[in-house]
Design a protein around this motif. Structure first.
Motif, PDB file in Angstrom:
ATOM      1  N   VAL A  31       0.841  -1.202   0.000  1.00 15.12           N
ATOM      2  CA  VAL A  31       0.000   0.000   0.000  1.00 15.12           C
ATOM      3  C   VAL A  31       0.873   1.249   0.000  1.00 15.12           C
ATOM      4  O   VAL A  31       0.633   2.188  -0.769  1.00 15.12           O
ATOM      5  CB  VAL A  31      -0.963  -0.009   1.212  1.00 15.12           C
ATOM      6  CG1 VAL A  31      -1.668   1.329   1.363  1.00 15.12           C
ATOM      7  CG2 VAL A  31      -1.977  -1.139   1.072  1.00 15.12           C
ATOM      8  N   ALA A  32       1.907   1.273   0.836  1.00 15.15           N
ATOM      9  CA  ALA A  32       2.789   2.439   0.908  1.00 15.15           C
ATOM     10  C   ALA A  32       3.518   2.664  -0.413  1.00 15.15           C
ATOM     11  O   ALA A  32       3.646   3.803  -0.874  1.00 15.15           O
ATOM     12  CB  ALA A  32       3.799   2.264   2.048  1.00 15.15           C
ATOM     13  N   THR A  33       3.977   1.599  -1.043  1.00 13.55           N
ATOM     14  CA  THR A  33       4.678   1.705  -2.323  1.00 13.55           C
ATOM     15  C   THR A  33       3.736   2.224  -3.405  1.00 13.55           C
ATOM     16  O   THR A  33       4.104   3.103  -4.192  1.00 13.55           O
ATOM     17  CB  THR A  33       5.271   0.341  -2.738  1.00 13.55           C
ATOM     18  OG1 THR A  33       6.207  -0.059  -1.734  1.00 13.55           O
ATOM     19  CG2 THR A  33       5.957   0.414  -4.087  1.00 13.55           C
ATOM     20  N   ASP A  34       2.517   1.695  -3.445  1.00 13.55           N
ATOM     21  CA  ASP A  34       1.531   2.172  -4.424  1.00 13.55           C
ATOM     22  C   ASP A  34       1.223   3.651  -4.215  1.00 13.55           C
ATOM     23  O   ASP A  34       1.131   4.411  -5.170  1.00 13.55           O
ATOM     24  CB  ASP A  34       0.236   1.355  -4.332  1.00 13.55           C
ATOM     25  CG  ASP A  34       0.351  -0.014  -4.961  1.00 13.55           C
ATOM     26  OD1 ASP A  34       1.359  -0.283  -5.647  1.00 13.55           O
ATOM     27  OD2 ASP A  34      -0.565  -0.831  -4.752  1.00 13.55           O
ATOM     28  N   GLN A  35       1.063   4.065  -2.958  1.00 13.36           N
ATOM     29  CA  GLN A  35       0.752   5.463  -2.665  1.00 13.36           C
ATOM     30  C   GLN A  35       1.910   6.363  -3.057  1.00 13.36           C
ATOM     31  O   GLN A  35       1.724   7.423  -3.640  1.00 13.36           O
ATOM     32  CB  GLN A  35       0.418   5.651  -1.180  1.00 13.36           C
ATOM     33  CG  GLN A  35      -0.046   7.054  -0.842  1.00 13.36           C
ATOM     34  CD  GLN A  35      -1.293   7.453  -1.615  1.00 13.36           C
ATOM     35  OE1 GLN A  35      -2.290   6.739  -1.593  1.00 13.36           O
ATOM     36  NE2 GLN A  35      -1.240   8.572  -2.306  1.00 13.36           N
ATOM     37  N   SER A  36       3.133   5.913  -2.775  1.00 12.72           N
ATOM     38  CA  SER A  36       4.319   6.684  -3.135  1.00 12.72           C
ATOM     39  C   SER A  36       4.416   6.853  -4.647  1.00 12.72           C
ATOM     40  O   SER A  36       4.708   7.946  -5.145  1.00 12.72           O
ATOM     41  CB  SER A  36       5.566   5.995  -2.589  1.00 12.72           C
ATOM     42  OG  SER A  36       6.729   6.685  -2.978  1.00 12.72           O
ATOM     43  N   ALA A  37       4.167   5.782  -5.384  1.00 13.25           N
ATOM     44  CA  ALA A  37       4.207   5.856  -6.853  1.00 13.25           C
ATOM     45  C   ALA A  37       3.116   6.793  -7.368  1.00 13.25           C
ATOM     46  O   ALA A  37       3.364   7.600  -8.270  1.00 13.25           O
ATOM     47  CB  ALA A  37       4.046   4.467  -7.455  1.00 13.25           C
ATOM     48  N   ALA A  38       1.933   6.706  -6.788  1.00 11.30           N
ATOM     49  CA  ALA A  38       0.833   7.581  -7.217  1.00 11.30           C
ATOM     50  C   ALA A  38       1.178   9.040  -6.931  1.00 11.30           C
ATOM     51  O   ALA A  38       0.910   9.917  -7.765  1.00 11.30           O
ATOM     52  CB  ALA A  38      -0.454   7.181  -6.507  1.00 11.30           C
ATOM     53  N   ASP A  39       1.786   9.310  -5.794  1.00 12.16           N
ATOM     54  CA  ASP A  39       2.182  10.683  -5.456  1.00 12.16           C
ATOM     55  C   ASP A  39       3.213  11.212  -6.435  1.00 12.16           C
ATOM     56  O   ASP A  39       3.128  12.366  -6.875  1.00 12.16           O
ATOM     57  CB  ASP A  39       2.741  10.745  -4.026  1.00 12.16           C
ATOM     58  CG  ASP A  39       1.691  10.492  -2.955  1.00 12.16           C
ATOM     59  OD1 ASP A  39       0.472  10.525  -3.274  1.00 12.16           O
ATOM     60  OD2 ASP A  39       2.087  10.238  -1.788  1.00 12.16           O
ATOM     61  N   ARG A  40       4.193  10.371  -6.802  1.00 11.29           N
ATOM     62  CA  ARG A  40       5.229  10.795  -7.750  1.00 11.29           C
ATOM     63  C   ARG A  40       4.620  11.071  -9.127  1.00 11.29           C
ATOM     64  O   ARG A  40       5.013  12.020  -9.807  1.00 11.29           O
ATOM     65  CB  ARG A  40       6.325   9.741  -7.843  1.00 11.29           C
ATOM     66  CG  ARG A  40       7.236   9.716  -6.635  1.00 11.29           C
ATOM     67  CD  ARG A  40       8.501   8.902  -6.877  1.00 11.29           C
ATOM     68  NE  ARG A  40       8.287   7.592  -7.451  1.00 11.29           N
ATOM     69  CZ  ARG A  40       8.119   6.465  -6.760  1.00 11.29           C
ATOM     70  NH1 ARG A  40       8.140   6.497  -5.456  1.00 11.29           N
ATOM     71  NH2 ARG A  40       7.937   5.323  -7.372  1.00 11.29           N
ATOM     72  N   ILE A  41       3.655  10.261  -9.526  1.00 14.04           N
ATOM     73  CA  ILE A  41       3.010  10.460 -10.826  1.00 14.04           C
ATOM     74  C   ILE A  41       2.225  11.772 -10.822  1.00 14.04           C
ATOM     75  O   ILE A  41       2.272  12.541 -11.794  1.00 14.04           O
ATOM     76  CB  ILE A  41       2.101   9.262 -11.170  1.00 14.04           C
ATOM     77  CG1 ILE A  41       2.973   8.043 -11.498  1.00 14.04           C
ATOM     78  CG2 ILE A  41       1.166   9.591 -12.327  1.00 14.04           C
ATOM     79  CD1 ILE A  41       2.198   6.741 -11.605  1.00 14.04           C
ATOM     80  N   GLN A  42       1.525  12.053  -9.734  1.00 13.90           N
ATOM     81  CA  GLN A  42       0.753  13.296  -9.653  1.00 13.90           C
ATOM     82  C   GLN A  42       1.673  14.517  -9.701  1.00 13.90           C
ATOM     83  O   GLN A  42       1.377  15.474 -10.408  1.00 13.90           O
ATOM     84  CB  GLN A  42      -0.075  13.345  -8.368  1.00 13.90           C
ATOM     85  CG  GLN A  42      -1.386  12.636  -8.484  1.00 13.90           C
ATOM     86  CD  GLN A  42      -2.285  12.941  -7.302  1.00 13.90           C
ATOM     87  OE1 GLN A  42      -1.839  13.028  -6.174  1.00 13.90           O
ATOM     88  NE2 GLN A  42      -3.561  13.102  -7.589  1.00 13.90           N
ATOM     89  N   VAL A  43       2.782  14.473  -8.971  1.00  9.68           N
ATOM     90  CA  VAL A  43       3.723  15.595  -8.973  1.00  9.68           C
ATOM     91  C   VAL A  43       4.356  15.770 -10.347  1.00  9.68           C
ATOM     92  O   VAL A  43       4.523  16.885 -10.833  1.00  9.68           O
ATOM     93  CB  VAL A  43       4.808  15.390  -7.880  1.00  9.68           C
ATOM     94  CG1 VAL A  43       5.939  16.381  -8.030  1.00  9.68           C
ATOM     95  CG2 VAL A  43       4.186  15.474  -6.494  1.00  9.68           C
ATOM     96  N   ALA A  44       4.689  14.676 -11.003  1.00  7.26           N
ATOM     97  CA  ALA A  44       5.330  14.738 -12.313  1.00  7.26           C
ATOM     98  C   ALA A  44       4.397  15.347 -13.360  1.00  7.26           C
ATOM     99  O   ALA A  44       4.845  15.954 -14.322  1.00  7.26           O
ATOM    100  CB  ALA A  44       5.767  13.346 -12.762  1.00  7.26           C
ATOM    101  N   GLY A  45       3.100  15.197 -13.179  1.00  8.01           N
ATOM    102  CA  GLY A  45       2.147  15.695 -14.151  1.00  8.01           C
ATOM    103  C   GLY A  45       1.796  17.160 -13.991  1.00  8.01           C
ATOM    104  O   GLY A  45       1.097  17.743 -14.832  1.00  8.01           O
ATOM    105  N   LYS A  46       2.276  17.816 -12.948  1.00  8.26           N
ATOM    106  CA  LYS A  46       1.958  19.218 -12.701  1.00  8.26           C
ATOM    107  C   LYS A  46       3.049  20.109 -13.277  1.00  8.26           C
ATOM    108  O   LYS A  46       4.234  19.844 -13.110  1.00  8.26           O
ATOM    109  CB  LYS A  46       1.825  19.476 -11.201  1.00  8.26           C
ATOM    110  CG  LYS A  46       0.639  18.781 -10.582  1.00  8.26           C
ATOM    111  CD  LYS A  46       0.525  19.104  -9.116  1.00  8.26           C
ATOM    112  CE  LYS A  46      -0.683  18.382  -8.546  1.00  8.26           C
ATOM    113  NZ  LYS A  46      -0.829  18.619  -7.111  1.00  8.26           N
ATOM    114  N   PRO A  47       2.630  21.172 -13.944  1.00  7.10           N
ATOM    115  CA  PRO A  47       3.628  22.102 -14.481  1.00  7.10           C
ATOM    116  C   PRO A  47       4.372  22.804 -13.331  1.00  7.10           C
ATOM    117  O   PRO A  47       3.786  23.108 -12.305  1.00  7.10           O
ATOM    118  CB  PRO A  47       2.837  23.099 -15.306  1.00  7.10           C
ATOM    119  CG  PRO A  47       1.405  22.839 -15.018  1.00  7.10           C
ATOM    120  CD  PRO A  47       1.301  21.558 -14.268  1.00  7.10           C
ATOM    121  N   GLY A  48       5.657  23.062 -13.513  1.00  7.78           N
ATOM    122  CA  GLY A  48       6.478  23.648 -12.470  1.00  7.78           C
ATOM    123  C   GLY A  48       6.579  25.094 -12.450  1.00  7.78           C
ATOM    124  O   GLY A  48       6.069  25.986 -12.857  1.00  7.78           O
TER     125      GLY A  48
END
Length: 104
Positions: free
Chosen positions: A87-104
């Motif tokens: 669960v923690a690994t899935d959440q971490s991956a989902a968080d990284r994907i969300q951050v990567a998709g946001k313009p900086g």
């Protein structure tokens, strides 16, 4: 054809709980062994009982079962830990994907 692999963390956690409960049952079975050394008295007409040997055998059986119960309980705990890690690994991956998709 679905090439995705997924892990059902709640199912793994449930297996861990079930395995731990089995370990508890084994330990409970070991706890009632003391006193068995006298259960064979007069089992067959004319039989004799070697209390020392029966006591020693009961003690070894108790130690063996108690150890097995501990191993099974530990395995159940490891399954529950693995489920939490999934669960923690899935959440971490989902968080990284969300951050990567946001313009900086």
């Amino acid at each position: 054809m679905d090439d995705m692999t997924s892990i059902d963390a709640p199912a793994v956690r449930a297996m861990g709980v079930a395995v731990t409960e089995i370990g508890d049952q084994i330990a409970e079975a070991a706890a009632v062994i003391p006193g068995w050394e006298y259960q064979g008295q007069r089992a067959v007409d004319g039989s004799t009982l070697c209390a020392d040997q029966m006591s020693l055998t009961a003690m070894y059986w108790q130690v063996t079962l108690d150890g097995l119960g501990g191993l099974v309980r530990d395995y159940g705990g490891e399954l529950r830990t693995a489920a939490g890690d999934f669960v923690a690994t899935d959440q971490s991956a989902a968080d990284r994907i969300q951050v990567a998709g946001k313009p900086g």
